[in-house]
Design a protein around this motif. Structure first.
Motif, short mmCIF file in Angstrom:
data_model
loop_
_atom_site.label_atom_id
_atom_site.label_comp_id
_atom_site.label_asym_id
_atom_site.label_seq_id
_atom_site.Cartn_x
_atom_site.Cartn_y
_atom_site.Cartn_z
N MET A 146 0.82 -1.21 0.00
CA MET A 146 0.00 0.00 0.00
C MET A 146 0.86 1.26 0.00
O MET A 146 0.49 2.29 -0.55
CB MET A 146 -0.90 0.04 1.25
CG MET A 146 -2.06 -0.91 1.23
SD MET A 146 -3.37 -0.42 0.11
CE MET A 146 -3.98 1.07 0.89
N THR A 147 2.00 1.19 0.71
CA THR A 147 2.79 2.40 0.87
C THR A 147 3.87 2.56 -0.19
O THR A 147 4.57 3.55 -0.19
CB THR A 147 3.46 2.43 2.26
OG1 THR A 147 4.08 1.18 2.47
CG2 THR A 147 2.45 2.69 3.34
N THR A 148 4.03 1.55 -1.06
CA THR A 148 5.08 1.69 -2.07
C THR A 148 4.51 1.67 -3.49
O THR A 148 5.20 1.33 -4.43
CB THR A 148 6.14 0.59 -1.94
OG1 THR A 148 5.46 -0.66 -1.91
CG2 THR A 148 6.96 0.76 -0.70
N ILE A 149 3.24 2.02 -3.62
CA ILE A 149 2.66 2.08 -4.96
C ILE A 149 3.32 3.20 -5.75
O ILE A 149 3.63 4.25 -5.21
CB ILE A 149 1.15 2.36 -4.87
CG1 ILE A 149 0.45 1.21 -4.17
CG2 ILE A 149 0.55 2.56 -6.24
CD1 ILE A 149 -0.99 1.48 -3.90
N PRO A 151 3.63 6.34 -7.42
CA PRO A 151 2.76 7.51 -7.20
C PRO A 151 2.03 7.94 -8.48
O PRO A 151 0.91 8.44 -8.40
CB PRO A 151 3.73 8.61 -6.76
CG PRO A 151 4.99 7.92 -6.41
CD PRO A 151 5.02 6.61 -7.09
#
Lengths: 260, 274
Positions: A146-149, A151
């Motif tokens: 979730m946090t490394t998609i 951008p």
């Protein structure tokens, strides 16, 4: 050339496997005098068939699968849910991650005594341990995903007017699926180990209990049979999860990686 | 960790930092736990309050449980088992993995065996180990070794297999002998994967030892929490569990440090598969 090499490899695989079984049989029947302590493949099958009814065996297998299924499904569901929430809402995520990250370094097996104190010796303590085994890898991988998609994926979705729940469910979560898949696979292997350990230490049924009980009875053949059965079950279920569920659902992702 | 999704969505970060929120949450949880316990909503028998846990911590490190086995002795017993099994596994698995990984047929030939051996739950070998070697240190060390061995072996094989062929060709072009290529090219190129395996193996050994210590011993952290369970001392069990978590954390941080020292060029190599 390539196919010939592939065929050689295939032959090597099978001969390695057969060689191992022959070696095992050879050691047990020629080198070891006390064959009850080190039974070969033939003795294992014979002695197991004599001492263990098939229905009993299936009962143990069934109850193990039931436990792991329940714990794994709960663990995966909660792991994905919490992972998505923590990845999406920053402040709430920090709050929720505090207890989760504090508890995470403790290996699931270390919860067995506390699980028994809190939940008793029944099914729920075992399911709880299996749940822990699945929850943490699924959670950490979901959160990481979730946090490394990328951008730009989110930016383009926003530019097209997507926001809120639709952005989350249509873009962010699907983009996280490969990481979730990694977590699920790891989670399965952890919860499998947890199941065996929990049954070994505190159970009256299941595959883990089967081999621990066989040790008390002194039937080494059943222990060996049980170990192999546990290994095969793990192998088959892992294959099913990987090939039939994850790869089919995530064909787009795996196609890309295999070509690369 | 970069919270790229979050940033893209909201622009600049505002408000309290992650660490601040976590500290507040932690204190809040402890206060809530303590007060709920004092008000009688949580049974002190099953979940003792934090202050009680702190005083038990003192008891554990001075008087010990079971009597005279302080928590430091438990930690020493656990660590010594882990280190023995882990080092044994490392010493065998790395050379073996390099050899297997550099030969296609050997790799194919051992593949089914390795795949199967890895699928065998290490802890399920405990009854067999007990039948063969009794309830002894040897059984415990061998089980740790088994668990750690396959993780290191498979990663070493993977690493050795996927060494960039150009590295080797360059070495050959400069006239390096086979042994020199092996030690100066293949080994360093494999090291990142070896470390990945070592890390996974440490986690596995830690998990295995806790499970193994729950059966048939009174020394070791796993034994401590299991004994605490038998005597229904939940405060001891919780403290023991905390010790296990902290020890696990310290071990993994240490290994990270070692990795960074040994492989300064491979920082950030996160792509690890078992």
């Amino acid at each position: 050339m390539k196919t010939a090499r592939f065929r050689q490899g295939l032959i090597a695989s099978w001969s390695g496997f057969l060689l191992l079984i022959l070696l095992w049989q050879f050691i047990s029947s020629v080198l070891i005098t006390e064959s009850s302590l080190f039974p070969g493949p033939v003795q294992v099958m014979r002695s197991t068939m004599q001492n263990l009814a098939l229905t009993r065996l299936l009962q143990h297998l069934g109850i193990s699968l039931q436990r792991i299924g329940l714990g794994f499904v709960i663990g995966t569901a909660l792991g994905i849910t919490f992972g998505v929430i923590c990845g999406w809402y920053r402040t709430l995520g920090s709050v929720l991650r505090t207890p989760i990250e504090l508890v995470r370094p403790v290996p699931p097996l270390a919860w067995i005594p506390l699980a028994i104190i809190w939940l008793g010796l029944g099914e729920s303590s075992k399911v709880f341990i299996i749940f822990l085994g699945a929850f943490f890898p699924v959670f950490t991988n979901t959160y990481k995903g979730m946090t490394t998609i990328e951008p730009n994926i989110i930016r383009s979705a926003q530019m097209l007017g997507l926001k809120g729940g639709r952005l989350l469910l249509r873009v962010v979560v699907p983009a996280t699926l490969p990481d979730i898949a990694t977590g699920i696979r790891l989670g399965w292997s952890y919860s499998f180990g947890c199941m065996v350990a929990a049954e070994l230490i505190a159970a009256q049924s299941g595959l883990g209990y089967l081999i621990m009980h066989a040790r008390e009875l002194g039937i080494t053949a059943i222990i060996v049979f049980g170990i192999v059965l546990i290994g095969v079950t793990n192998l088959i279920t892992d294959y099913l999860i990987q090939e039939l569920i994850l790869k089919r659902r995530l064909r787009w992702h795996f196609l890309g990686t295999e070509q690369a | 960790m970069r919270r790229s999704a979050d940033r893209a969505r909201r622009g600049k970060r505002k408000g309290p930092t992650d660490l601040q929120i976590k500290l507040v949450t932690l204190v809040g949880l402890l206060v809530l736990w303590e007060s709920l316990s004092r008000l009688g909503y949580i049974s002190p028998l099953s979940l003792p309050r934090p202050t009680r846990l702190a005083s038990t911590l003192w008891d554990l490190s001075v008087y010990g449980f079971p009597t005279d086995i302080t928590v430091w002795l438990h930690i020493r017993a656990t660590m010594s088992r882990i280190i023995q099994g882990y080092l044994l596994a490392t010493a065998v698995a790395i050379p073996l993995g390099l050899i297997i990984g550099r030969s296609y047929l050997l790799e194919r030939g051992t593949n089914p065996i390795i795949t199967f051996a890895r699928s065998v739950a290490t802890i399920s070998l405990l009854p067999l180990a007990i039948a063969w070697f009794g309830v002894s240190e040897l059984s415990r060390v061998l089980l740790i070794m088994y668990g750690a061995f396959w993780a290191i072996l498979t990663n070493t094989i993977q690493g050795a297999r996927s060494v960039d062929i150009n590295f080797i060709n360059v070495g050959r072009m400069f006239g390096a002998k086979r042994s020199r290529i092996f030690f100066r090219v293949i080994l360093p190129a494999t090291l990142p994967r070896i470390f990945a395996g070592l890390k996974i193996a440490l986690g596995i050994s830690f998990m295995v030892i806790i499970g193994v210590e729950m059966i048939g011993t009174v020394e070791g952290l796993g034994a401590l929490i299991q004994q605490a369970r038998f005597f229904y001392k939940s405060d001891m069990a919780i403290d023991g569990t905390i010790f296990i978590g902290v020890l696990g954390l310290i071990l993994s941080v240490l290994l990270d440090r070692v990795e960074r020292l040994a492989l300064p060029w491979a920082v950030g190599l996160e792509e690890v598969k078992r």
